[in-house]
Design an enzyme around this catalytic site. Structure first.
Site, PDB file in Angstrom:
ATOM      1  CG  HIS A 145       6.629  -1.359  20.537  1.00 19.49           C
ATOM      2  ND1 HIS A 145       7.452  -2.465  19.440  1.00 19.49           N
ATOM      3  CD2 HIS A 145       5.984  -2.857  21.390  1.00 19.49           C
ATOM      4  CE1 HIS A 145       7.162  -3.374  19.621  1.00 19.49           C
ATOM      5  NE2 HIS A 145       6.939  -4.003  20.896  1.00 19.49           N
ATOM      6  CG  ASP A 184       8.809 -10.155  25.333  1.00 25.70           C
ATOM      7  OD1 ASP A 184      10.426  -9.697  24.767  1.00 25.70           O
ATOM      8  OD2 ASP A 184       8.308  -9.393  24.116  1.00 25.70           O
TER       9      ASP A 184
HETATM   10  C1  OKS Z   1      -1.244  -9.214  19.156  1.00 24.83           C
HETATM   11  C2  OKS Z   1       0.291  -8.958  19.184  1.00 24.83           C
HETATM   12  C3  OKS Z   1       0.938  -7.531  19.630  1.00 24.83           C
HETATM   13  C4  OKS Z   1       2.084  -7.319  19.586  1.00 24.83           C
HETATM   14  C5  OKS Z   1       3.193  -6.657  20.800  1.00 24.83           C
HETATM   15  C6  OKS Z   1       4.535  -7.102  21.174  1.00 24.83           C
HETATM   16  C7  OKS Z   1       4.152  -5.940  22.865  1.00 24.83           C
HETATM   17  C8  OKS Z   1       5.173  -6.835  22.807  1.00 24.83           C
HETATM   18  N1  OKS Z   1      -1.751  -8.678  19.982  1.00 24.83           N
HETATM   19  N2  OKS Z   1       6.501  -5.764  22.793  1.00 24.83           N
HETATM   20  O1  OKS Z   1       7.656  -5.432  22.963  1.00 24.83           O
HETATM   21  O2  OKS Z   1       6.042  -7.693  23.897  1.00 24.83           O
HETATM   22 ZN    ZN Z   2       7.763  -7.653  22.868  1.00 26.75          ZN
END
Ligand code: OKS
Ligand code: ZN
Length: 347
Positions: A163, A288
């Site tokens: 990100h 995930d």
């Molecule tokens: C709010 C949700 C934020 C999502 C973050 C995603 C992190 C992730 N708590 N990115 O690949 O796994």
């Molecule tokens: Zn993720």
């Protein structure tokens, strides 16, 4: 498999993140990487190495030097605001959206904090810089080992990276490990590099870093941003810009997607990567997509991760795998090791 391990990752350990109006305990915890390490050791399938000296020039090429400098000094500035801040994570409260000025750099630390991130869910802590910088180093080292003839290497690190953009952090990510690996491969002689992002979430940072470039193909399979983070990017019509037109591929899938449907998207992604004739591959490996993940909505099983690994292994491309998301801590070792073990069994 060669595992380049970030042994300082526990220095980044967020206390809280903002979620629906409350400060809640975060899910991006040190146990994630430790569970993966333990499972790889248990299966006897990892050669663990620590990275070498950090290449700051490469870091400042992929990321904006002003952003790198901000991140490096952010904790000190945060504590300077108020000594009590030493016991609290830094989270932003202000963002310069749309009509606000984007050409000013305020003196206020909290104002600059908001310029360099896009959510309040990514706590910056005393050790975030150390952990993220060493993680970047792991990804770069893994890429260099692959350039030197290692068939594949896995950068086992957290915080994750996909990100993080050229000049912003967010989504638990500070520095874009996969992008750094891809650029290291390019600089080391690979003419064309493909990045395959299989994390549940769209890799917005990686996409934007390479958006106008034809030498790095970005292909991502992820949850539809209409329903899932990062919401404002990751749509199929984002195909690249300028010379990079046609070198960005987004394959969003609906919540509830199972392994069979996910693997059909993987075939489309791999078709595009093979047509590109990449010299090397970077995989943003988030697990995930697992059915038991607490913050995600796909339904991949333990066995599906074996399928994913063997499919990637059959490509027989020089490959750098970089660890991204995955929050079902009790299963994260099994899922990640399944990908790597099946990958190796095709070699
Ligand atoms: C709010 C949700 C934020 C999502 C973050 C995603 C992190 C992730 N708590 N990115 O690949 O796994
Ligand atoms: Zn993720």
């Amino acid at each position: 498999m060669l595992i380049v391990y970030n042994n300082v990752h526990p220095r980044h350990h967020g206390r809280v993140e903002m979620f629906r109006g409350a400060l809640v305990e975060g899910v991006e915890v040190p146990a994630r990487v430790e569970r993966v390490r333990q499972e790889l050791v248990r299966r006897g399938m990892g050669r663990f190495e620590l990275p070498g000296e950090m290449d700051l020039a490469l870091l400042n090429k992929v990321h904006a030097p002003s952003f790198v400098a901000f991140l490096r000094g952010a904790w000190e500035e945060w504590v300077a605001l108020d000594p009590g801040n030493a016991g609290r994570d830094a989270l932003p409260s202000y963002w310069p959206i749309r009509a606000f000025r984007s050409d000013v750099v305020p003196d206020s630390f909290v104002a600059r904090l908001g310029q360099y991130t896009f959510d309040a869910g990514t706590p910056l802590t005393a050790g975030s810089w150390d952990a993220a910088c060493e993680g970047a180093n792991c990804a770069i080292t893994a890429a260099r080992r692959v350039l030197a003839g290692e068939p594949a290497a896995f950068a086992l690190t957290r915080p994750p990276g996909h990100h993080a953009g050229r000049d912003y952090f967010g989504g638990y990510c500070f520095l874009n490990n996969a992008a750094l690996a891809a650029q290291a491969l390019r600089d080391g002689g690979a003419q064309r590099v493909a990045i395959l992002d299989v994390d549940y979430h769209h890799g917005n940072g990686t996409q934007t870093i390479f958006y106008d470039r034809p030498d790095v193909l970005f292909v991502s399979i992820h949850a539809d941003p209409r329903t899932d983070y990062p919401y404002y990017i990751g749509y199929p019509e984002e195909t690249g810009a300028g010379l990079g037109e046609g070198f960005n591929v987004n394959l969003p899938l609906p919540r509830g997607t199972d392994g069979a449907a996910w693997c059909r998207a993987l075939e489309m992604a791999l078709q595009r990567i093979q047509a590109f004739k990449a010299d090397a591959l970077v995989v943003s490996l988030g697990v995930d997509t697992y059915e038991g993940d607490p913050i995600s909505g796909f339904r991949l099983t333990h066995d599906d991760f074996l399928r994913v690994g063997s499919r990637l292994g059959r490509l027989a491309m020089p490959t750098v795998l970089v660890f991204e998301g995955g929050y079902a801590v009790d299963d994260i070792g099994i899922n990640t090791a399944n990908v790597l073990q099946a990958y190796l069994s095709e070699g």
